[in-house]
Design a protein around this motif. Sequence first.
Motif, PDB file in Angstrom:
ATOM      1  N   VAL A   1     -30.496 -55.488 -86.425  1.00 23.59           N
ATOM      2  CA  VAL A   1     -30.992 -54.122 -86.541  1.00 23.59           C
ATOM      3  C   VAL A   1     -30.859 -53.571 -87.937  1.00 23.59           C
ATOM      4  N   GLN A   2     -31.986 -53.012 -88.284  1.00 25.05           N
ATOM      5  CA  GLN A   2     -31.872 -52.119 -89.664  1.00 25.05           C
ATOM      6  C   GLN A   2     -31.073 -51.027 -89.551  1.00 25.05           C
ATOM      7  N   ALA A   3     -30.540 -50.703 -90.570  1.00 22.76           N
ATOM      8  CA  ALA A   3     -29.778 -49.333 -90.590  1.00 22.76           C
ATOM      9  C   ALA A   3     -30.407 -48.149 -90.233  1.00 22.76           C
TER      10      ALA A   3
ATOM     11  N   GLN B   1     -24.025 -47.353 -75.901  1.00 21.21           N
ATOM     12  CA  GLN B   1     -25.270 -46.922 -76.566  1.00 21.21           C
ATOM     13  C   GLN B   1     -24.856 -46.635 -78.192  1.00 21.21           C
ATOM     14  N   MET B   2     -25.667 -47.303 -79.232  1.00 17.45           N
ATOM     15  CA  MET B   2     -25.057 -47.172 -80.399  1.00 17.45           C
ATOM     16  C   MET B   2     -26.393 -46.646 -81.444  1.00 17.45           C
ATOM     17  N   ASN B   3     -26.245 -45.348 -81.998  1.00 20.19           N
ATOM     18  CA  ASN B   3     -27.578 -44.985 -82.456  1.00 20.19           C
ATOM     19  C   ASN B   3     -27.087 -44.648 -84.011  1.00 20.19           C
ATOM     20  N   SER B   4     -27.942 -44.715 -84.846  1.00 17.84           N
ATOM     21  CA  SER B   4     -27.691 -44.518 -86.216  1.00 17.84           C
ATOM     22  C   SER B   4     -26.867 -45.334 -86.684  1.00 17.84           C
TER      23      SER B   4
ATOM     24  N   SER C   1     -28.465 -54.362 -91.003  1.00 21.72           N
ATOM     25  CA  SER C   1     -28.900 -54.704 -92.292  1.00 21.72           C
ATOM     26  C   SER C   1     -29.194 -53.453 -93.092  1.00 21.72           C
ATOM     27  N   SER C   2     -29.085 -53.469 -94.272  1.00 17.10           N
ATOM     28  CA  SER C   2     -29.242 -52.052 -95.036  1.00 17.10           C
ATOM     29  C   SER C   2     -30.491 -52.245 -95.798  1.00 17.10           C
TER      30      SER C   2
END
Length: 120
Positions: free
Chosen positions: A12-14, A82-85, A119-120
């Motif tokens: 997933v993107q940052a 659940q992981m956000n941001s 990924s950044s």
Amino acid sequence: QVQLVESGGGLVQAGGSLRLSCAASGRTYSPYDMAWFRQVPGKEREFVAEISWNGGSTYYRDSVKGRFTISRDNAKNTVVLQMNSLKPEDTAVYYCAAGRRLSTRPADYWGQGTQVTVSS
């Protein structure tokens, strides 16, 4: 014996979100506190979040507070993170664990882990 199987990892993107699930089977897992840990190659496994056996208490490492949420459904024998941001520093293999006071004591059971890459 309690078997734990994680799912939901990926790339997933940052700034994005992922939802990790841990399915428990075997001996009932509901009396156990449940937690998520993570590990980066070359570093020790670190505590991420914990939820008490009845879901009444939750604990988080400082770096994920306000971004991650742990929950459980004892009827379905599942624990969710659940992981956000998400940030690149969240990249790791994430493990589900069962036991008592998992932020301070060794786990009784571990899953095999699921890779999360941000990924950044």
